[in-house]
Design an enzyme around this catalytic site. Structure first.
Site, PDB file in Angstrom:
ATOM      1  N   ASP A   9     -29.655  77.491  19.794  1.00 22.16           N
ATOM      2  CA  ASP A   9     -28.964  76.143  19.911  1.00 22.16           C
ATOM      3  C   ASP A   9     -29.198  75.965  17.996  1.00 22.16           C
ATOM      4  O   ASP A   9     -29.806  75.966  16.925  1.00 22.16           O
ATOM      5  CB  ASP A   9     -29.747  75.265  20.829  1.00 22.16           C
ATOM      6  CG  ASP A   9     -29.673  73.728  20.974  1.00 22.16           C
ATOM      7  OD1 ASP A   9     -28.859  73.577  20.940  1.00 22.16           O
ATOM      8  OD2 ASP A   9     -30.854  73.284  21.486  1.00 22.16           O
ATOM      9  N   GLY A  10     -28.090  74.192  18.075  1.00 22.77           N
ATOM     10  CA  GLY A  10     -28.081  73.687  16.760  1.00 22.77           C
ATOM     11  C   GLY A  10     -28.701  72.929  16.382  1.00 22.77           C
ATOM     12  O   GLY A  10     -28.475  72.059  17.947  1.00 22.77           O
ATOM     13  N   GLU A  47     -24.535  75.239  15.012  1.00 23.89           N
ATOM     14  CA  GLU A  47     -24.725  76.170  16.511  1.00 23.89           C
ATOM     15  C   GLU A  47     -24.260  77.313  16.102  1.00 23.89           C
ATOM     16  O   GLU A  47     -24.090  78.488  16.568  1.00 23.89           O
ATOM     17  CB  GLU A  47     -24.053  75.849  17.347  1.00 23.89           C
ATOM     18  CG  GLU A  47     -24.229  73.831  17.917  1.00 23.89           C
ATOM     19  CD  GLU A  47     -24.960  73.920  19.333  1.00 23.89           C
ATOM     20  OE1 GLU A  47     -25.939  75.190  19.907  1.00 23.89           O
ATOM     21  OE2 GLU A  47     -26.045  72.919  19.798  1.00 23.89           O
ATOM     22  N   ASP A  69     -25.613  75.949  25.103  1.00 27.45           N
ATOM     23  CA  ASP A  69     -25.321  74.222  25.055  1.00 27.45           C
ATOM     24  C   ASP A  69     -24.049  74.157  24.298  1.00 27.45           C
ATOM     25  O   ASP A  69     -23.589  73.276  24.315  1.00 27.45           O
ATOM     26  CB  ASP A  69     -26.005  73.553  25.259  1.00 27.45           C
ATOM     27  CG  ASP A  69     -26.482  73.023  23.689  1.00 27.45           C
ATOM     28  OD1 ASP A  69     -25.951  73.504  22.793  1.00 27.45           O
ATOM     29  OD2 ASP A  69     -27.419  72.248  24.375  1.00 27.45           O
ATOM     30  N   HIS A 124     -30.553  69.860  27.257  1.00 29.35           N
ATOM     31  CA  HIS A 124     -31.550  69.187  27.359  1.00 29.35           C
ATOM     32  C   HIS A 124     -31.972  69.167  29.021  1.00 29.35           C
ATOM     33  O   HIS A 124     -31.752  67.989  29.623  1.00 29.35           O
ATOM     34  CB  HIS A 124     -31.621  67.464  26.969  1.00 29.35           C
ATOM     35  CG  HIS A 124     -31.150  68.129  25.418  1.00 29.35           C
ATOM     36  ND1 HIS A 124     -32.553  68.627  24.957  1.00 29.35           N
ATOM     37  CD2 HIS A 124     -30.083  67.851  24.849  1.00 29.35           C
ATOM     38  CE1 HIS A 124     -31.741  68.272  22.954  1.00 29.35           C
ATOM     39  NE2 HIS A 124     -30.348  68.204  23.652  1.00 29.35           N
ATOM     40  N   ASP A 134     -34.332  74.518  21.395  1.00 30.71           N
ATOM     41  CA  ASP A 134     -33.883  73.324  20.566  1.00 30.71           C
ATOM     42  C   ASP A 134     -35.307  73.234  20.234  1.00 30.71           C
ATOM     43  O   ASP A 134     -34.682  72.479  18.455  1.00 30.71           O
ATOM     44  CB  ASP A 134     -33.741  72.192  22.192  1.00 30.71           C
ATOM     45  CG  ASP A 134     -33.480  70.667  21.476  1.00 30.71           C
ATOM     46  OD1 ASP A 134     -32.977  70.528  20.606  1.00 30.71           O
ATOM     47  OD2 ASP A 134     -34.507  70.230  21.749  1.00 30.71           O
TER      48      ASP A 134
END
Length: 143
Positions: A9-10, A47, A69, A124, A134
């Site tokens: 994740d970024g 990302e 994501d 999320h 995250d």
């Protein structure tokens, strides 16, 4: 081939702005968390960086399930955008230079060393490892 699961994740405050990336690598019973950040970056760069840094840790060719994501990253591989980009000199379908070219080139180089399956997760939405990435990304972002 060894089978490795990677979540990435970024995160970015502002776009551009300070940002971070996080990744979790899982191999058998071993879990490794990594993260980093930059003072001025974009969400897309973070990302891509998360996936690059995770894949760089693999010491031999592996079967990888990479969860993210990021529609930007997942769609590139699922829809094979990179084939046209390479064929067209890193120009996209809008006849513009591909953003983050150097990161894409490094990610492609690494992906060609492994068998990578790209899997989209909803951000999320309660996926434990996506949420953990995250947290790592946000914690690594310079304040």
């Amino acid at each position: 081939m060894k089978e490795v699961t990677i979540y990435t994740d970024g995160a970015c405050s502002g776009n551009p702005g300070p940002g971070g990336w996080g990744a979790v690598l899982i191999y058998g019973d071993v879990t490794k968390e990594i993260s980093g950040g930059e003072k001025v970056t974009t969400n897309n760069k973070m990302e891509l960086t998360a996936a690059i840094e995770a894949l760089k840790l693999l010491k031999e060719p592996c079967k990888v399930k990479l969860y993210s994501d990021s529609a930007y990253m997942i769609n590139c591989f699922k829809d094979k955008w990179y084939i046209g980009w390479e064929r067209n000199g890193w120009v996209n379908s809008k006849k513009e230079l591909v953003a983050n070219k150097e990161l894409w080139q490094e990610l492609l180089r690494l992906c060609r060393l492994h068998e990578v399956e790209w899997i989209k997760v909803k951000g999320h939405a309660g996926d434990y490892w996506n949420e953990r990435c995250d947290e790592l990304a946000r914690a690594a972002s310079p304040k």
